[in-house]
Design an enzyme around this catalytic site. Sequence first.
Site, short mmCIF file in Angstrom:
data_model
loop_
_atom_site.label_atom_id
_atom_site.label_comp_id
_atom_site.label_asym_id
_atom_site.label_seq_id
_atom_site.Cartn_x
_atom_site.Cartn_y
_atom_site.Cartn_z
N LYS A 84 0.85 -1.19 0.00
CA LYS A 84 0.00 0.00 0.00
C LYS A 84 0.88 1.24 0.00
O LYS A 84 1.84 1.33 0.78
CB LYS A 84 -0.91 -0.01 1.23
CG LYS A 84 -1.93 1.13 1.28
CD LYS A 84 -2.82 1.01 2.51
CE LYS A 84 -3.90 2.08 2.56
NZ LYS A 84 -4.77 1.96 3.75
N SER A 159 -9.76 2.42 2.94
CA SER A 159 -8.93 3.14 2.00
C SER A 159 -8.03 2.23 1.17
O SER A 159 -7.48 2.66 0.15
CB SER A 159 -8.04 4.12 2.78
OG SER A 159 -7.13 3.43 3.64
N SER A 183 -9.84 -0.19 7.06
CA SER A 183 -9.30 -0.01 5.71
C SER A 183 -8.61 -1.23 5.12
O SER A 183 -8.24 -1.22 3.95
CB SER A 183 -8.33 1.18 5.69
OG SER A 183 -9.01 2.38 5.90
#
Length: 512
Positions: A84, A159, A183
Amino acid sequence: MNELIKLSATELAAKLRAGEVTSVEAVQAHLDRIAEVDGTLNAFLHVNAEEALAVAAEVDAIRAAGGAGAEALHPLAGVPIAIKDLIVTKGQPTTAASKMLEGWMSPYDATVIEKIRAAKLPMLGKTNLDEFAMGSSTEHSAYGVTRNPWDLNRIPGGSGGGSAAAVASFEAPLALGTDTGGSIRQPGAVTGTVGVKPTYGAVSRYGAIAMASSLDQIGPVSRTVLDSAYLQELIGGHDPKDSTSLPNALEGLVAAAESGAAGDLEGLRIGVIKELTGEGYQEGVQARFNESLELLKAAGAEIVEVSCPNFKYALGAYYLIMPSEVSSNLAKFDGVRYGKRVLPEDGPMTIERVMGATRAAGFGDEVKRRIILGTYALSAGYYDAYYGSAQKVRTLIQRDFAAAFEQADVLVSPTAPTVAFELGANDNDPLAMYLNDVATIPANLAGVPGITVPGGLSENLPVGIQFLAPAYEDARLYRAGAALEALLEKQWGHSLISQAPAIDTASIAQEA
């Protein structure tokens, strides 16, 4: 589609150890998949092909030489992974999906990246996210939306939608995400993948760009519970560079997943959280949840109902605590020290005006919204009424968990109240967007671990089932999660991810 990319991380690792395939072949197969579909999905912000292939070649050379060097390799050595783009990496850009950090190169690696490098997992690249991890849909990236592999017109969660979409679309067998209010878990639920939020402090946050420091946690994203267990054992452990790091590593995660996969849950007490079911949950989501409970009961688990009455305040408390910490953490992005700098077009050139111009141009709407909310909550005269009260609610939620875990070994709920919604559906309704995290937020407020596992389909879209355990008891999650995974796959005759539709790259190209 190359059959190599369909393998789980542990299956691929076994073939690498047996010499049936090389790491270079495995990495190249995933790079080819990225080239094939990521123009449509936009799961990756940066692809790291040269370094990934170099690490893969190094692993292959060590294995070919045999001896102690080959024996010392980590079980996942040579298995590719995606990262990420909130986690800093030397040699690759780290942007947090924001114009504020466009092209920024970190001078150091996050602790989890140091461990990934030491274990020789080739890093395929950095994945998309909501800007600075603020969102539940990956629509708030400065570099475009990520699409859900199950339906290209729907969100992949947020997210960390980029990591979840990459794993769900077979672009990567493993990924790292961060979980501040769900997330990792909510994207896992809507993409049919496994996502884990470890106990707060079990995995070092050093090198994860801070959103809300008391809530953030790095964790694994994968297609099987066992894969996540291997990855958490790799990245976990004490880190002196993180003041919130637990003193001891959590052990036995892989063993717990392997035990759970046998399907025997005799004696395990599973608590159904009364406040996280029923009203507000889509009919199909509730139906898959009820079916999972029946399977768990048939496998020997004792199903009990528990009440956590203060969970109804969790969303409100979270959206005071989180933006308050955001307001503080993002103050460093000022156009002075690093990152983007914008000079005002006219008027005096003062540091205040440079900061204002930089932040106006560098931050997106959602980030600005949360900074404003957090700054207001922390302002003189309102601190006790808002932030202080929210922290008191946080304590009540922690007490609810403590009481519930006296009645049950693990807790269970749907991971998200709905399946993936359509892109743009909540653009003008931030509150509707925030409600997607209603079931995941309590775990972050209390610091307890959580896992989501695929629970079936509703409207031909994935549904996630969430397990929660007491702090430090992550192994319980892996036992329960692996058991449900095995029970469902035995009932279906296949894994859920194997039923994902082919990605129609032409349809999005035509729309564009």
